[in-house]
Design a protein around this motif. Sequence first.
Motif, short mmCIF file in Angstrom:
data_model
loop_
_atom_site.label_atom_id
_atom_site.label_comp_id
_atom_site.label_asym_id
_atom_site.label_seq_id
_atom_site.Cartn_x
_atom_site.Cartn_y
_atom_site.Cartn_z
N MET A 1 0.83 -1.17 0.00
CA MET A 1 0.00 0.00 0.00
C MET A 1 0.88 1.24 0.00
O MET A 1 1.75 1.41 0.84
CB MET A 1 -0.89 -0.01 1.25
CG MET A 1 -1.80 1.16 1.34
SD MET A 1 -3.01 0.88 2.63
CE MET A 1 -2.66 2.25 3.67
N ALA A 2 0.68 2.10 -0.95
CA ALA A 2 1.50 3.31 -1.08
C ALA A 2 0.97 4.40 -0.16
O ALA A 2 -0.24 4.57 0.01
CB ALA A 2 1.46 3.80 -2.52
N LEU A 3 1.88 5.13 0.45
CA LEU A 3 1.50 6.25 1.30
C LEU A 3 1.14 7.45 0.44
O LEU A 3 1.78 7.71 -0.57
CB LEU A 3 2.64 6.62 2.25
CG LEU A 3 3.00 5.58 3.29
CD1 LEU A 3 4.20 6.04 4.08
CD2 LEU A 3 1.84 5.31 4.21
#
Length: 92
Positions: A1-3
């Motif tokens: 999951m990308a910030l």
Amino acid sequence: MALRRPSTIGGACYLTVLAVAAAGLIVVATGHWRAGVDLLAASLLGSALARGVLPEDEAGMLQVRSKFLDVSLLIGVGGVLIWLASTVPNAG
């Protein structure tokens, strides 16, 4: 999951407030409760400053109620924390 980056300046301020509050809790956990409570109070006072200065559309998650009520409550709780940390006597 990308910030994801915060979409408002208030979001960035909110993350800063959370980081300072977390640092305060870590300091309290290490046994230096006065310094930790002072950090928690500083995070509240900093969020009051940010909430008071930022326009409504940039306040992000700092905006909960009206600006006056948000700033008043944050200053009140931050001030009370500083007062309590400075007036509680040392044990012993």
